[in-house]
Design a protein around this motif. Structure first.
Motif, PDB file in Angstrom:
ATOM      1  N   ARG A  57      12.694  11.880   6.812  1.00 54.99           N
ATOM      2  CA  ARG A  57      13.054  10.482   7.002  1.00 54.99           C
ATOM      3  C   ARG A  57      13.141  10.187   8.490  1.00 54.99           C
ATOM      4  O   ARG A  57      13.318  11.095   9.317  1.00 54.99           O
ATOM      5  N   ARG A  65      13.800  16.609   2.628  1.00 54.66           N
ATOM      6  CA  ARG A  65      13.562  15.177   2.762  1.00 54.66           C
ATOM      7  C   ARG A  65      13.137  14.927   4.207  1.00 54.66           C
ATOM      8  O   ARG A  65      13.757  15.446   5.134  1.00 54.66           O
ATOM      9  N   ARG A 114       9.705   7.785   4.137  1.00 47.58           N
ATOM     10  CA  ARG A 114      10.581   8.767   3.507  1.00 47.58           C
ATOM     11  C   ARG A 114       9.707   9.657   2.628  1.00 47.58           C
ATOM     12  O   ARG A 114       9.073   9.182   1.695  1.00 47.58           O
ATOM     13  N   GLU A 157       9.079  13.694   0.700  1.00 51.42           N
ATOM     14  CA  GLU A 157       9.747  14.843   0.097  1.00 51.42           C
ATOM     15  C   GLU A 157       8.833  16.058   0.175  1.00 51.42           C
ATOM     16  O   GLU A 157       7.616  15.933   0.072  1.00 51.42           O
TER      17      GLU A 157
END
Length: 190
Positions: free
Chosen positions: A22, A20, A7, A9
Motif C-alpha cells: 500500500r 499487503r 493496494r 496483495e
C-alpha cells in the motif's frame, strides 16, 4: 491517476503470512527511522533517512511520486499476528517511470532486516510486476528493468526468482551509482 489500484496483495506461503502493498503514509515515518537503523539497508539504498524529519520528508516524496505518476511506491506490510490490522513494515517496492507511451520502466525494492529470509522481496516484487504490466501494458509498457550493485548477490537472487534475466553490467556512475551494477529485465508476456 486513472486505472491505478494502490493496494496489492502477495499470497501467503507455508512459512510466511500474506503481504499487503500500500502507499506510504505519514504515520509510517517513525517506523521508517527504525528500519533505516540497519547498516545493510543503508548500504544498498540511496535514501538518507536518519531521523523523524528526514523520514517525514521521504514519505512526502513518495506521496508526490503518486501525485505526479513518476514514482509509484508501496510499503510492504504483514498482517498482525492477531489478524487485527497491520504488523511492522517488512519492505518497500517501487515502480519508476511508467508513463503513457513509455515501453520500459524501472522497479526496485528493499527488505527490512527483521523480514529478510522469508521471501518478502520476491513476493512483493512479483505482485508489483504483475500489477505494473496489468495497469500499464495498454499504455505501451512492455519491459521492466531492475538495477542493483554487482556486489549485492541477494538482490541478484531476488531478480532471478522473479523472472528478471541478467542483461548486462553497467559501469559505476558516482555519486548516484557508486559501483558497477547488474541490469536485469523482464518482458511482458504478450
Amino acid at each position: 491517476m486513472d486505472k491505478i489500484t494502490p493496494r496489492l496483495e502477495a499470497a501467503a506461503t507455508p512459512t510466511a503470512p500474506a503481504l499487503r502493498l500500500r502507499p506510504w503514509r505519514p504515520a509510517d515515518s517513525a517506523e521508517l527511522v527504525e528500519v533505516y537503523r540497519d547498516a545493510a539497508l543503508r548500504r544498498w539504498t540511496g535514501a538518507a533517512v536518519h531521523d523523524g524529519a528526514s523520514a517525514e520528508r521521504w514519505v512526502r516524496d513518495q506521496q508526490r511520486g503518486w501525485e505526479t505518476g513518476s514514482r509509484l511506491t508501496f510499503a510492504v506490510v504483514e498482517p498482525r499476528a492477531d489478524g487485527e490490522g497491520e504488523g511492522p513494515i517488512a519492505g518497500h517496492v517501487v515502480l519508476k517511470g511508467a508513463v503513457p507511451g513509455a515501453a520500459s520502466a524501472e522497479v526496485g525494492y528493499w527488505t527490512a532486516a527483521h523480514a529478510r529470509g522469508r521471501d518478502v522481496a520476491p513476493r512483493a516484487l512479483r505482485a508489483l510486476t504483475d500489477w505494473a504490466f496489468a495497469s500499464f501494458g495498454d499504455r505501451g509498457l512492455t519491459r521492466l528493468e531492475l538495477l542493483h550493485q554487482v556486489d549485492n548477490p541477494a538482490s541478484c537472487r531476488v531478480a532471478q526468482k522473479c523472472g528478471y534475466e541478467l542483461r548486462g553490467v553497467l559501469a559505476a556512475d558516482p555519486p548516484a551509482h557508486p559501483a558497477d551494477g547488474h541490469l536485469h529485465a523482464r518482458e511482458r508476456a504478450l
